[in-house]
Design a protein around this motif. Structure first.
Motif, PDB file in Angstrom:
ATOM      1  N   GLY A 213       0.853  -1.186   0.000  1.00 38.10           N
ATOM      2  CA  GLY A 213       0.000   0.000   0.000  1.00 38.10           C
ATOM      3  C   GLY A 213       0.884   1.229   0.000  1.00 38.10           C
ATOM      4  O   GLY A 213       1.784   1.341   0.834  1.00 38.10           O
ATOM      5  N   LEU A 214       0.664   2.130  -0.942  1.00 37.00           N
ATOM      6  CA  LEU A 214       1.451   3.360  -0.982  1.00 37.00           C
ATOM      7  C   LEU A 214       0.776   4.442  -0.151  1.00 37.00           C
ATOM      8  O   LEU A 214      -0.453   4.539  -0.120  1.00 37.00           O
ATOM      9  CB  LEU A 214       1.633   3.848  -2.417  1.00 37.00           C
ATOM     10  CG  LEU A 214       2.419   2.943  -3.356  1.00 37.00           C
ATOM     11  CD1 LEU A 214       2.638   3.644  -4.693  1.00 37.00           C
ATOM     12  CD2 LEU A 214       3.740   2.509  -2.754  1.00 37.00           C
ATOM     13  N   GLY A 215       1.606   5.244   0.510  1.00 40.93           N
ATOM     14  CA  GLY A 215       1.109   6.343   1.326  1.00 40.93           C
ATOM     15  C   GLY A 215       2.268   7.079   1.948  1.00 40.93           C
ATOM     16  O   GLY A 215       3.431   6.777   1.673  1.00 40.93           O
TER      17      GLY A 215
ATOM     18  N   TRP B  66      -4.725   2.562   3.550  1.00 39.96           N
ATOM     19  CA  TRP B  66      -6.062   2.198   4.035  1.00 39.96           C
ATOM     20  C   TRP B  66      -6.417   0.773   3.596  1.00 39.96           C
ATOM     21  O   TRP B  66      -6.971  -0.003   4.362  1.00 39.96           O
ATOM     22  CB  TRP B  66      -7.134   3.154   3.516  1.00 39.96           C
ATOM     23  CG  TRP B  66      -6.962   4.594   3.833  1.00 39.96           C
ATOM     24  CD1 TRP B  66      -6.049   5.169   4.681  1.00 39.96           C
ATOM     25  CD2 TRP B  66      -7.708   5.670   3.282  1.00 39.96           C
ATOM     26  NE1 TRP B  66      -6.199   6.538   4.683  1.00 39.96           N
ATOM     27  CE2 TRP B  66      -7.206   6.875   3.834  1.00 39.96           C
ATOM     28  CE3 TRP B  66      -8.758   5.743   2.374  1.00 39.96           C
ATOM     29  CZ2 TRP B  66      -7.722   8.120   3.511  1.00 39.96           C
ATOM     30  CZ3 TRP B  66      -9.278   6.989   2.044  1.00 39.96           C
ATOM     31  CH2 TRP B  66      -8.767   8.168   2.613  1.00 39.96           C
ATOM     32  N   PHE B  67      -6.102   0.477   2.339  1.00 40.64           N
ATOM     33  CA  PHE B  67      -6.438  -0.844   1.801  1.00 40.64           C
ATOM     34  C   PHE B  67      -5.668  -1.939   2.550  1.00 40.64           C
ATOM     35  O   PHE B  67      -6.253  -2.953   2.936  1.00 40.64           O
ATOM     36  CB  PHE B  67      -6.145  -0.913   0.298  1.00 40.64           C
ATOM     37  CG  PHE B  67      -6.630  -2.180  -0.336  1.00 40.64           C
ATOM     38  CD1 PHE B  67      -7.963  -2.335  -0.677  1.00 40.64           C
ATOM     39  CD2 PHE B  67      -5.753  -3.231  -0.570  1.00 40.64           C
ATOM     40  CE1 PHE B  67      -8.418  -3.520  -1.247  1.00 40.64           C
ATOM     41  CE2 PHE B  67      -6.196  -4.413  -1.142  1.00 40.64           C
ATOM     42  CZ  PHE B  67      -7.531  -4.556  -1.487  1.00 40.64           C
ATOM     43  N   CYS B  68      -4.369  -1.738   2.750  1.00 42.00           N
ATOM     44  CA  CYS B  68      -3.574  -2.742   3.466  1.00 42.00           C
ATOM     45  C   CYS B  68      -4.029  -2.889   4.914  1.00 42.00           C
ATOM     46  O   CYS B  68      -4.068  -4.009   5.441  1.00 42.00           O
ATOM     47  CB  CYS B  68      -2.088  -2.399   3.380  1.00 42.00           C
ATOM     48  SG  CYS B  68      -1.354  -2.896   1.810  1.00 42.00           S
TER      49      CYS B  68
ATOM     50  N   VAL C 121      -0.831  -1.045  -4.401  1.00 48.65           N
ATOM     51  CA  VAL C 121      -2.141  -0.394  -4.261  1.00 48.65           C
ATOM     52  C   VAL C 121      -1.905   1.097  -4.062  1.00 48.65           C
ATOM     53  O   VAL C 121      -1.164   1.496  -3.163  1.00 48.65           O
ATOM     54  CB  VAL C 121      -2.925  -0.969  -3.061  1.00 48.65           C
ATOM     55  CG1 VAL C 121      -4.324  -0.368  -2.997  1.00 48.65           C
ATOM     56  CG2 VAL C 121      -2.976  -2.492  -3.120  1.00 48.65           C
ATOM     57  N   HIS C 122      -2.533   1.917  -4.916  1.00 56.41           N
ATOM     58  CA  HIS C 122      -2.268   3.357  -4.860  1.00 56.41           C
ATOM     59  C   HIS C 122      -3.484   4.185  -5.261  1.00 56.41           C
ATOM     60  O   HIS C 122      -4.418   3.691  -5.896  1.00 56.41           O
ATOM     61  CB  HIS C 122      -1.072   3.710  -5.759  1.00 56.41           C
ATOM     62  CG  HIS C 122      -1.309   3.468  -7.214  1.00 56.41           C
ATOM     63  ND1 HIS C 122      -1.823   4.429  -8.056  1.00 56.41           N
ATOM     64  CD2 HIS C 122      -1.115   2.375  -7.982  1.00 56.41           C
ATOM     65  CE1 HIS C 122      -1.919   3.933  -9.283  1.00 56.41           C
ATOM     66  NE2 HIS C 122      -1.501   2.686  -9.255  1.00 56.41           N
TER      67      HIS C 122
ATOM     68  N   ALA D  62     -15.262   1.191  -3.119  1.00 55.34           N
ATOM     69  CA  ALA D  62     -14.322   0.673  -4.119  1.00 55.34           C
ATOM     70  C   ALA D  62     -13.367  -0.330  -3.472  1.00 55.34           C
ATOM     71  O   ALA D  62     -13.025  -1.354  -4.078  1.00 55.34           O
ATOM     72  CB  ALA D  62     -13.547   1.822  -4.764  1.00 55.34           C
ATOM     73  N   MET D  63     -12.938  -0.036  -2.245  1.00 54.19           N
ATOM     74  CA  MET D  63     -12.056  -0.970  -1.542  1.00 54.19           C
ATOM     75  C   MET D  63     -12.786  -2.279  -1.247  1.00 54.19           C
ATOM     76  O   MET D  63     -12.207  -3.358  -1.388  1.00 54.19           O
ATOM     77  CB  MET D  63     -11.511  -0.339  -0.259  1.00 54.19           C
ATOM     78  CG  MET D  63     -10.529   0.766  -0.536  1.00 54.19           C
ATOM     79  SD  MET D  63      -9.510   1.298   0.869  1.00 54.19           S
ATOM     80  CE  MET D  63     -10.670   1.528   2.171  1.00 54.19           C
TER      81      MET D  63
END
Length: 190
Positions: free
Chosen positions: A8-10, A26-28, A92-93, A164-165
């Motif tokens: 997960g990018l952030g 958030w996704f991770c 994931v981005h 979407a997630m």
């Protein structure tokens, strides 16, 4: 090819956690919660790492603790240590070019101006890794992009991103198994 690493990018830190640019984190976090995993700081990987079992396969989750424009350092360190090929990685981005609340899988490609992807491509030496693109919309003016991604979405946008997630979580077993075409068909067909 089966997926063995989901990144997960952030941007790290409390000041950034609610920003659009952090949807990968958030996704991770959601995946880790879903599979009852806990992230641990791993200095040698420049990130927080968790391990989950999805569809019977062991998968590592990574949230780089470098800033976005140095994400590749973290991804490369973990991939090298575990001898992972680029096509075993899903990044994931956030995606400006997708409507808020849209999730799309992509097999490879350029960085599209995304600094996290730019650094990942540079660090891995290839564009051939999978991406899960979570739409955050575009502010309409390229001069406003930096400010836009570094702010929280409004309530309706947040709900759409969360939906979407949820859609993307439904296809993670197929993704991990390497059935990317089938996963794309399910995710991209409404």
């Amino acid at each position: 090819m089966a997926i063995k690493l989901i990144v997960g990018l952030g941007n790290p830190g409390k000041d950034y956690q609610s920003h659009r640019h952090n949807v990968g984190f958030w996704f991770c976090d959601t995946l880790a919660n879903l599979y009852s995993a806990t992230f641990k700081k791993e200095a040698k990987f420049f990130g927080d790492v968790a391990q989950v079992t999805i569809a019977g396969a062991s998968v590592r989750l990574l949230k780089p603790t470098t800033f976005m424009n140095r994400s590749g350092q973290s991804i490369q360190a973990l991939a090298k240590f575990y001898q992972l090929e680029a096509d075993e990685i899903l990044v994931v981005h956030d995606e400006l070019d997708l409507e808020v609340g849209t999730a799309k899988l992509k097999a490879e490609g350029g960085h599209g101006g995304h600094n996290g992807l730019r650094d990942t491509i540079k660090a891995l030496g290839t564009k051939s890794f999978y991406r899960l693109r979570l739409g955050i919309g575009h502010p309409g003016n390229k001069l406003q992009v930096a400010d836009y991604v570094l702010h929280a979405p409004n309530k309706i946008e947040l709900e759409n991103i969360q939906n979407a997630m949820i859609d993307a979580l439904q296809i993670m077993e197929e993704v991990v198994k390497g059935n990317i075409d089938q996963a794309m068909k399910h995710l991209h067909t409404k």
